[in-house]
Design a protein around this motif. Structure first.
Motif, PDB file in Angstrom:
ATOM      1  N   GLN A  33       0.973  -1.362  -0.078  1.00  0.00           N
ATOM      2  CA  GLN A  33      -0.056   0.313  -0.107  1.00  0.00           C
ATOM      3  C   GLN A  33       0.887   0.754  -0.192  1.00  0.00           C
ATOM      4  O   GLN A  33       0.235   2.307   0.197  1.00  0.00           O
ATOM      5  CB  GLN A  33      -1.348  -0.340   1.527  1.00  0.00           C
ATOM      6  CG  GLN A  33      -1.905  -1.788   1.415  1.00  0.00           C
ATOM      7  CD  GLN A  33      -2.907  -1.298  -0.373  1.00  0.00           C
ATOM      8  OE1 GLN A  33      -3.573  -0.396  -0.494  1.00  0.00           O
ATOM      9  NE2 GLN A  33      -2.195  -2.734   0.073  1.00  0.00           N
ATOM     10  N   ARG A  34       2.151   1.705   0.034  1.00  0.00           N
ATOM     11  CA  ARG A  34       2.984   2.510   0.450  1.00  0.00           C
ATOM     12  C   ARG A  34       2.785   2.731  -1.516  1.00  0.00           C
ATOM     13  O   ARG A  34       2.800   2.259  -2.163  1.00  0.00           O
ATOM     14  CB  ARG A  34       4.413   1.645   0.529  1.00  0.00           C
ATOM     15  CG  ARG A  34       5.425   3.509   1.092  1.00  0.00           C
ATOM     16  CD  ARG A  34       6.581   2.489   1.287  1.00  0.00           C
ATOM     17  NE  ARG A  34       6.325   2.877   2.932  1.00  0.00           N
ATOM     18  CZ  ARG A  34       7.060   1.872   3.446  1.00  0.00           C
ATOM     19  NH1 ARG A  34       6.962   0.253   2.638  1.00  0.00           N
ATOM     20  NH2 ARG A  34       6.619   1.122   4.667  1.00  0.00           N
ATOM     21  N   THR A  35       2.769   4.359  -0.986  1.00  0.00           N
ATOM     22  CA  THR A  35       2.597   4.577  -2.252  1.00  0.00           C
ATOM     23  C   THR A  35       3.643   5.599  -3.447  1.00  0.00           C
ATOM     24  O   THR A  35       5.141   4.930  -2.120  1.00  0.00           O
ATOM     25  CB  THR A  35       1.930   5.892  -2.400  1.00  0.00           C
ATOM     26  OG1 THR A  35       2.409   7.380  -1.927  1.00  0.00           O
ATOM     27  CG2 THR A  35       0.526   5.931  -1.611  1.00  0.00           C
ATOM     28  N   ALA A  40       9.478   7.759  -2.560  1.00  0.00           N
ATOM     29  CA  ALA A  40       9.979   9.229  -2.951  1.00  0.00           C
ATOM     30  C   ALA A  40      11.043  10.217  -2.306  1.00  0.00           C
ATOM     31  O   ALA A  40      12.157  10.135  -2.197  1.00  0.00           O
ATOM     32  CB  ALA A  40       9.315   9.735  -4.589  1.00  0.00           C
ATOM     33  N   VAL A  41       9.847  10.554  -0.747  1.00  0.00           N
ATOM     34  CA  VAL A  41      10.545  10.744   0.005  1.00  0.00           C
ATOM     35  C   VAL A  41      11.587   9.858   0.958  1.00  0.00           C
ATOM     36  O   VAL A  41      12.786  10.900   1.118  1.00  0.00           O
ATOM     37  CB  VAL A  41       9.237  11.004   0.577  1.00  0.00           C
ATOM     38  CG1 VAL A  41       9.986  11.716   2.064  1.00  0.00           C
ATOM     39  CG2 VAL A  41       8.009  12.517   0.440  1.00  0.00           C
ATOM     40  N   LEU A  46      17.906   9.713   0.771  1.00  0.00           N
ATOM     41  CA  LEU A  46      18.708   8.883   1.297  1.00  0.00           C
ATOM     42  C   LEU A  46      19.921   8.814  -0.308  1.00  0.00           C
ATOM     43  O   LEU A  46      21.069   9.034   0.008  1.00  0.00           O
ATOM     44  CB  LEU A  46      18.729   7.186   1.554  1.00  0.00           C
ATOM     45  CG  LEU A  46      17.756   7.064   2.576  1.00  0.00           C
ATOM     46  CD1 LEU A  46      17.221   5.568   2.165  1.00  0.00           C
ATOM     47  CD2 LEU A  46      18.675   6.734   3.258  1.00  0.00           C
ATOM     48  N   LEU A  47      19.359   9.380  -1.132  1.00  0.00           N
ATOM     49  CA  LEU A  47      20.558   9.536  -2.346  1.00  0.00           C
ATOM     50  C   LEU A  47      21.328  11.121  -1.987  1.00  0.00           C
ATOM     51  O   LEU A  47      22.650  11.034  -1.652  1.00  0.00           O
ATOM     52  CB  LEU A  47      19.271   9.410  -3.685  1.00  0.00           C
ATOM     53  CG  LEU A  47      18.976   9.007  -3.907  1.00  0.00           C
ATOM     54  CD1 LEU A  47      18.251   8.415  -5.236  1.00  0.00           C
ATOM     55  CD2 LEU A  47      19.930   7.427  -4.623  1.00  0.00           C
ATOM     56  N   GLN A  48      20.147  12.500  -1.379  1.00  0.00           N
ATOM     57  CA  GLN A  48      21.094  13.289  -1.230  1.00  0.00           C
ATOM     58  C   GLN A  48      22.199  12.939   0.194  1.00  0.00           C
ATOM     59  O   GLN A  48      23.175  13.574  -0.563  1.00  0.00           O
ATOM     60  CB  GLN A  48      19.903  14.262  -0.792  1.00  0.00           C
ATOM     61  CG  GLN A  48      20.714  15.903  -0.209  1.00  0.00           C
ATOM     62  CD  GLN A  48      19.646  16.708  -0.329  1.00  0.00           C
ATOM     63  OE1 GLN A  48      18.733  16.514   0.857  1.00  0.00           O
ATOM     64  NE2 GLN A  48      19.634  17.899  -0.214  1.00  0.00           N
ATOM     65  N   TYR A  49      21.743  12.018   0.956  1.00  0.00           N
ATOM     66  CA  TYR A  49      22.850  12.142   2.042  1.00  0.00           C
ATOM     67  C   TYR A  49      23.524  11.501   1.570  1.00  0.00           C
ATOM     68  O   TYR A  49      24.974  11.471   2.585  1.00  0.00           O
ATOM     69  CB  TYR A  49      21.810  11.280   2.635  1.00  0.00           C
ATOM     70  CG  TYR A  49      23.433  10.941   3.973  1.00  0.00           C
ATOM     71  CD1 TYR A  49      22.805  11.762   5.100  1.00  0.00           C
ATOM     72  CD2 TYR A  49      23.400   9.503   4.574  1.00  0.00           C
ATOM     73  CE1 TYR A  49      24.053  11.715   6.772  1.00  0.00           C
ATOM     74  CE2 TYR A  49      24.010   9.610   5.295  1.00  0.00           C
ATOM     75  CZ  TYR A  49      24.633  10.488   5.974  1.00  0.00           C
ATOM     76  OH  TYR A  49      25.631   9.686   7.672  1.00  0.00           O
ATOM     77  N   CYS A  77       9.950   5.105 -10.395  1.00  0.00           N
ATOM     78  CA  CYS A  77      10.582   5.707 -11.572  1.00  0.00           C
ATOM     79  C   CYS A  77      10.557   6.427 -12.533  1.00  0.00           C
ATOM     80  O   CYS A  77      11.388   6.891 -12.670  1.00  0.00           O
ATOM     81  CB  CYS A  77      11.106   3.874 -12.269  1.00  0.00           C
ATOM     82  SG  CYS A  77      11.408   2.844 -11.151  1.00  0.00           S
ATOM     83  N   ARG A  78       8.651   5.769 -12.892  1.00  0.00           N
ATOM     84  CA  ARG A  78       8.649   7.263 -14.125  1.00  0.00           C
ATOM     85  C   ARG A  78       8.303   8.691 -13.476  1.00  0.00           C
ATOM     86  O   ARG A  78       9.370   9.210 -14.272  1.00  0.00           O
ATOM     87  CB  ARG A  78       7.500   6.772 -14.539  1.00  0.00           C
ATOM     88  CG  ARG A  78       6.861   5.072 -15.082  1.00  0.00           C
ATOM     89  CD  ARG A  78       5.922   4.882 -15.553  1.00  0.00           C
ATOM     90  NE  ARG A  78       5.133   3.913 -16.030  1.00  0.00           N
ATOM     91  CZ  ARG A  78       4.312   2.567 -16.159  1.00  0.00           C
ATOM     92  NH1 ARG A  78       3.509   3.057 -15.486  1.00  0.00           N
ATOM     93  NH2 ARG A  78       4.933   1.990 -16.998  1.00  0.00           N
ATOM     94  N   ASP A  79       7.792   8.796 -12.183  1.00  0.00           N
ATOM     95  CA  ASP A  79       7.564  10.020 -12.389  1.00  0.00           C
ATOM     96  C   ASP A  79       8.488  11.733 -11.056  1.00  0.00           C
ATOM     97  O   ASP A  79       8.809  11.850 -11.093  1.00  0.00           O
ATOM     98  CB  ASP A  79       5.949   9.584 -11.100  1.00  0.00           C
ATOM     99  CG  ASP A  79       4.826   9.284 -11.662  1.00  0.00           C
ATOM    100  OD1 ASP A  79       5.051   9.321 -12.866  1.00  0.00           O
ATOM    101  OD2 ASP A  79       3.893   8.914 -10.930  1.00  0.00           O
ATOM    102  N   TRP A  80       9.577  10.191 -11.003  1.00  0.00           N
ATOM    103  CA  TRP A  80      10.137  10.496  -9.656  1.00  0.00           C
ATOM    104  C   TRP A  80      11.822  10.138 -10.791  1.00  0.00           C
ATOM    105  O   TRP A  80      12.827  11.236 -10.096  1.00  0.00           O
ATOM    106  CB  TRP A  80      10.941  10.036  -8.601  1.00  0.00           C
ATOM    107  CG  TRP A  80       9.263  10.642  -7.948  1.00  0.00           C
ATOM    108  CD1 TRP A  80       7.942  10.457  -7.816  1.00  0.00           C
ATOM    109  CD2 TRP A  80       8.895  12.072  -6.794  1.00  0.00           C
ATOM    110  NE1 TRP A  80       7.230  10.476  -7.035  1.00  0.00           N
ATOM    111  CE2 TRP A  80       8.571  12.242  -6.221  1.00  0.00           C
ATOM    112  CE3 TRP A  80       9.897  13.245  -6.551  1.00  0.00           C
ATOM    113  CZ2 TRP A  80       7.330  12.709  -5.710  1.00  0.00           C
ATOM    114  CZ3 TRP A  80       9.530  13.733  -6.444  1.00  0.00           C
ATOM    115  CH2 TRP A  80       8.276  14.198  -5.028  1.00  0.00           C
ATOM    116  N   PHE A  81      12.172   9.718 -11.639  1.00  0.00           N
ATOM    117  CA  PHE A  81      13.557   9.325 -12.307  1.00  0.00           C
ATOM    118  C   PHE A  81      13.441   9.940 -12.994  1.00  0.00           C
ATOM    119  O   PHE A  81      14.259   9.372 -14.656  1.00  0.00           O
ATOM    120  CB  PHE A  81      14.017   8.054 -11.754  1.00  0.00           C
ATOM    121  CG  PHE A  81      14.410   8.057 -10.067  1.00  0.00           C
ATOM    122  CD1 PHE A  81      14.947   8.501  -9.995  1.00  0.00           C
ATOM    123  CD2 PHE A  81      13.758   7.367  -9.292  1.00  0.00           C
ATOM    124  CE1 PHE A  81      16.068   8.501  -8.372  1.00  0.00           C
ATOM    125  CE2 PHE A  81      13.756   7.863  -7.554  1.00  0.00           C
ATOM    126  CZ  PHE A  81      14.757   8.238  -6.903  1.00  0.00           C
TER     127      PHE A  81
END
Length: 269
Positions: A33-35, A40-41, A46-49, A77-81
């Motif tokens: 159920q995790r969107t 992304a949040v 984690l990527l920024q860190y 993957c589609r919306d954020w990358f």
């Protein structure tokens, strides 16, 4: 860079490979159920860190044994990358034959383990994966996938024992000091640890006998180091086997492309 997503029954593992090395690996509990926005949040932080610019991620690949989780991972993957992910399926080009009766029924993780193990170590071999289920997958000398064995996972067995027997507590996993337990908890720990060691040794022996020669045994999964301490059957522990399988699969297949409309919308954001 390639975003790699391995969605199992217990955890979803995200990793980034830059073409040479893994730049980072992170995991989160599996929740169908995790969107995509929730993923992304968490992931972008984690990527920024880790000093990884998401703009540098130009492709994505997903392997999952949880079909209900796929929709949101694709959207991530589609919306954020801005990437249409390659999804591990039996019909893709694996570089080896899948010699089972129903190839589409084989879990993606099992094929990915076979791909990476043969690439790294060469067949014939058995891959033992200590996941939600404990699986044994057989690869022949030509790299073909021959099938294998699926047994209940260690944590699943512990939970079932606790739930089915009212007087038995929930226990942790560890190597007991002796086989003969002199109290309830040590006896349960012995049954789980040495019972699974016996399962590993017995199944590997029977698989090798049926195959007709001794097979090298590669282990992966979080509990692999613990059980390798109790048996000499396991020759190699490889924690990144499934992730490497996804990376190799992405290299062997053309990357899917986003629709022009979706690309236009992303570029306008």
């Amino acid at each position: 860079m390639l975003l790699v997503v391995d969605a199992g029954n217990t955890n979803v593992v995200f990793a980034v490979h830059d073409g040479h090395v893994w730049r980072g690996t992170w995991r989160i509990a599996t929740d169908p159920q995790r969107t995509s926005d929730e993923y992304a949040v968490w992931l972008l932080a984690l990527l920024q860190y880790s000093g990884i610019d998401r703009a540098g991620i130009t492709g994505a690949v997903i392997g999952t044994v949880v079909p209900a989780a796929l929709y949101h991972l694709r959207r991530l993957c589609r919306d954020w990358f801005a990437s249409e992910p390659l999804v591990a399926r039996a019909h893709l080009h694996w570089g080896f034959e899948i010699k089972v009766d129903q190839p589409t029924e084989v879990g993606a993780d099992r094929l990915l383990n076979a791909l990476a193990a043969n690439w790294r170590y060469g067949g014939p071999l058995v891959v033992v994966d200590f996941g939600t289920a404990t699986t044994f997958d057989v690869v022949d000398e030509d790299g073909a996938y021959l099938g294998g064995v699926i047994a209940p996972g260690i944590n699943l067995s512990i939970e079932a024992l606790h739930r089915a027997a009212a007087r038995l507590p929930r226990i942790g996993i560890g190597r007991p000091h002796s086989v003969i337990g002199r109290a309830t908890v040590p006896a349960m720990q012995s049954g789980i640890f040495w019972g699974y060691v016996g399962l590993i040794e017995g199944l590997v022996q029977r698989i090798s006998g049926e195959y007709g020669r001794t097979l090298r045994v590669i282990a992966t999964g979080g509990l692999a180091p613990l059980f390798a301490e109790g048996t000499g059957v396991i020759e190699q522990i490889d924690p990144d086997l499934t992730l490497d399988g996804l990376r190799l699969l992405a290299e062997r297949n053309p990357a899917p492309t986003l629709s022009r409309e979706r690309t236009r919308l992303l570029d306008s954001d």
